[in-house]
Design an enzyme around this catalytic site. Structure first.
Site, short mmCIF file in Angstrom:
data_model
loop_
_atom_site.label_atom_id
_atom_site.label_comp_id
_atom_site.label_asym_id
_atom_site.label_seq_id
_atom_site.Cartn_x
_atom_site.Cartn_y
_atom_site.Cartn_z
N HIS A 1 20.88 -3.35 16.14
CA HIS A 1 20.00 -3.72 15.02
C HIS A 1 19.95 -5.24 14.81
CE1 HIS A 1 19.08 0.28 13.42
NE2 HIS A 1 20.31 0.61 13.77
N ASP B 1 26.22 0.70 13.53
CA ASP B 1 25.56 1.98 13.83
C ASP B 1 24.61 1.85 15.01
OD1 ASP B 1 24.01 0.26 12.22
OD2 ASP B 1 22.63 1.89 11.76
N GLU B 2 24.35 2.98 15.62
CA GLU B 2 23.29 3.15 16.61
C GLU B 2 23.24 2.06 17.67
OE1 GLU B 2 20.05 5.56 14.02
OE2 GLU B 2 20.06 3.42 13.64
N VAL B 3 24.36 1.81 18.33
CA VAL B 3 24.37 0.80 19.38
C VAL B 3 23.82 1.42 20.67
CG1 VAL B 3 25.76 -0.85 20.67
CG2 VAL B 3 26.40 -0.23 18.34
#
Ligand SMILES: *[C@@H]1O[C@H](CO)[C@@H](O)[C@H](O)[C@H]1NC(C)=O
Ligand SMILES: *[C@@H]1O[C@H](CO)[C@@H](O)[C@H](O)[C@H]1NC(C)=O
Ligand SMILES: *[C@@H]1O[C@H](CO)[C@@H](O)[C@H](O)[C@H]1NC(C)=O
Length: 534
Positions: free
Chosen positions: A275, A335-337
């Protein structure tokens, strides 16, 4: 003790339209008569005996036994605010400017007694308890700390109503109160859409009306980087939507102060290593170049964890953040790597080989986070992270707080996180950006955060929760209507005792609470058909 019309919660798919309309009217009629406390206090005793309050003579002041410095600006400001909330746009024709009136019979005053000096910043262990004794001629509000006094003033203001002749009225009552959870947050996202400072301040007002105490400021993300850094001005110069869509140091200071005066902590989130697209525009070599078939492309991925310059950068950056944001916690995201870009890059592959990570990118993620956590620790700050870092077995310090956001089986997640000894914050069932037709506040309201199989010690590790309003479809035009009163349901769940679960009772109070928010300038959307009394 509070009387309420029975079963007036509409259920649109079962009840005929006309009946619904009548029920809504009944709710509105009672709305003007009785006060609606929100969130419901720990213990409430209301008597039928009424007291009147005259705006000309009404006075909120430090009690004689208060140990707080009379110049405590947090309290003085709160007195001024709550005077306005209680009396609205009442015009004092010949009243004194400083509310100090002559003592007259039956005209209530409020005396606030604090057991301590005026604290500077709220923390996760702030004492927010208070007690309120409403009787004539003086009502007593007692609190150990200024934070409890702020919560008590809110409750007092909710007890006052105008009778059918317009007189300001309050029932004699005794209230003792303290929150169930210490961390009661709202997440706003200022990267997907920029939110003007005044919109953020409005949100802080509404948070205080609902006894929230944390603004989780998801300040930057892929789409834009509005945070103006002193050390790295290029980050927002290049990464913001435009040079006017930024938060200057002055803006941030304003938000932090405004929040402090309402007993609200500002926890900034600087989400990495994923992100982070917007970071790359103003900081060379920070992001990982992605490759296609061994050829470097224009595309970039997550933060490059293999370069020493990355950590030099973050050392300076978080050093600045730790002084700009006074809270003891920084949210580090995590998060969400996306591992795909990392795995395409030959330099990253070499680094993995050297470190003996094999092809396990979770170990690379872990390596990166460990370095960042070390930086945060060296700055004497605590960390909050999204649950992936726990799920991926990233090595976390034992005092890291894990935020559980994945909606599938969140109670099982809470159980796992707490059984490993970590503190947890729950946001999974409270993603308010997901909207639907009807009364979705009920689903937020009926969440039972501690209904998992675990020891008492584990349950104590759940320090609270957050209502999250992600910004894909939200900007200044709809932020407050979308948040309120839907987030109010989360507010009561996190503040009130777990026995407060009657949805019908909640509905009748929430309808009136929503009208009160509207009268105080918050564009809270309606719950259902009806009208407000003012
Ligand atoms: C407040 O007093 C009025 C007038 O006596 C009474 O009708 C009402 O029920 C009281 N409110 C509560 C919540 O008990
Ligand atoms: C102040 O303290 C005195 C002595 O302890 C006590 O009698 C009095 O009731 C207290 N006043 C208030 C307003 O609490
Ligand atoms: C990066 O830092 C490590 C540890 O301080 C050091 O061993 C290494 O040589 C450095 N690498 C470069 C390319 O400077």
């Amino acid at each position: 003790m509070i009387d309420r019309p029975a079963a007036m919660r509409p259920s649109p798919h079962r009840t005929p339209e006309l009946l619904l309309a009548l029920l809504a009217l009944a709710a509105q009629a009672s709305a003007q008569q009785t006060p609606a406390l929100w969130p419901w206090p720990r213990s409430v005793k209301v008597s039928p005996e009424l007291l009147n309050i005259a705006p000309e003579n009404f006075l909120i002041s430090h009690g004689p036994n208060s140990t707080a410095d009379p110049s405590c600006s947090l309290l003085q400001e709160a007195f001024r605010r709550y005077y306005k909330y209680i009396f609205g746009f009442y015009k004092r024709h010949h009243g004194p400017a400083n509310f100090q009136g002559g003592a007259q019979l039956e005209q209530l005053q409020v005396s606030v007694t604090l057991q301590s000096q005026c604290d500077s910043f709220p923390t996760v262990s702030s004492d927010e308890s208070y007690s309120l004794l409403v009787q004539g001629p003086v009502a007593f509000l007692k609190a150990n700390r200024v934070w409890g006094a702020l919560r008590g003033l809110e409750t007092f203001s909710q007890l006052v109503y105008q009778d059918s002749y317009g007189a300001f009225t309050i029932n004699r009552s005794i209230i003792t109160d303290s929150p169930r959870f210490a961390h009661r947050g709202i997440l706003i996202d200022t990267s997907r859409h920029y939110l003007p400072v005044k919109t953020i301040l409005k949100t802080l007002d509404a948070m205080a009306f609902n006894k929230f105490n944390v603004l989780h400021w998801h300040i930057v993300d892929d789409p834009s980087f509005p945070y103006q850094s002193t050390a790295f001005p290029e980050l927002s110069n290049k990464g913001s939507y435009s040079l006017s869509h930024v938060y200057t140091p002055r803006d941030v200071h304003k938000v932090v102060e405004y929040a402090r005066f309402r007993g609200i902590r500002i926890i900034p989130e600087f989400d990495t290593p994923g992100h982070t697209q917007s970071w790359g525009k103003g900081q060379k070599d920070l992001l990982t170049p992605c490759y296609i078939e061994k050829k470097e492309t224009e595309r970039v991925g997550p933060i490059n964890p293999t370069l020493n310059t990355t950590y030099t950068f973050f050392n300076t950056f978080f050093n600045e953040i730790s002084s700009v944001f006074p809270d003891e916690f920084i949210h580090l995201g995590g998060d969400e790597v996306d591992f795909q870009c990392w795995s395409s890059n030959p330099n990253i592959q070499d680094f993995m080989q050297k470190k003996g990570f094999g092809k396990n990118f979770k170990r690379l993620e872990s390596f990166y986070i460990k370095n960042i956590l070390d930086i945060i620790t060296s700055l004497k700050k605590g960390s909050i992270v999204w649950q992936e870092l726990f799920d991926d077995n990233v090595e976390l310090r034992t005092d890291t707080v894990v935020e559980v956001w994945k909606n599938e089986n969140y109670l099982a997640n809470l159980k796992e996180v707490t059984s490993s000894g970590f503190k947890a914050i729950l946001s999974a069932p409270w993603y308010l950006d997901i909207i639907s037709y009807g009364q979705d506040w009920e689903t937020y309201y009926t969440v039972q955060p501690l209904k998992f199989d675990g020891s008492r010690k584990q349950k104590q590790l759940v320090i609270g929760g957050e209502a999250c309003l992600w910004g894909e479809y939200v900007d200044a035009t709809n932020l407050n209507p979308r948040l309120w009163p839907r987030a109010s349901a989360v507010g009561e769940r996190l503040w009130s005792p777990e026995t407060v679960i009657d949805v019908d009772d909640a509905y009748s109070r929430l309808v009136r609470h929503r009208c009160r928010m509207v009268s105080r300038g918050i564009a809270a959307q309606p719950l259902y058909t009806g009208h407000c009394g003012h």
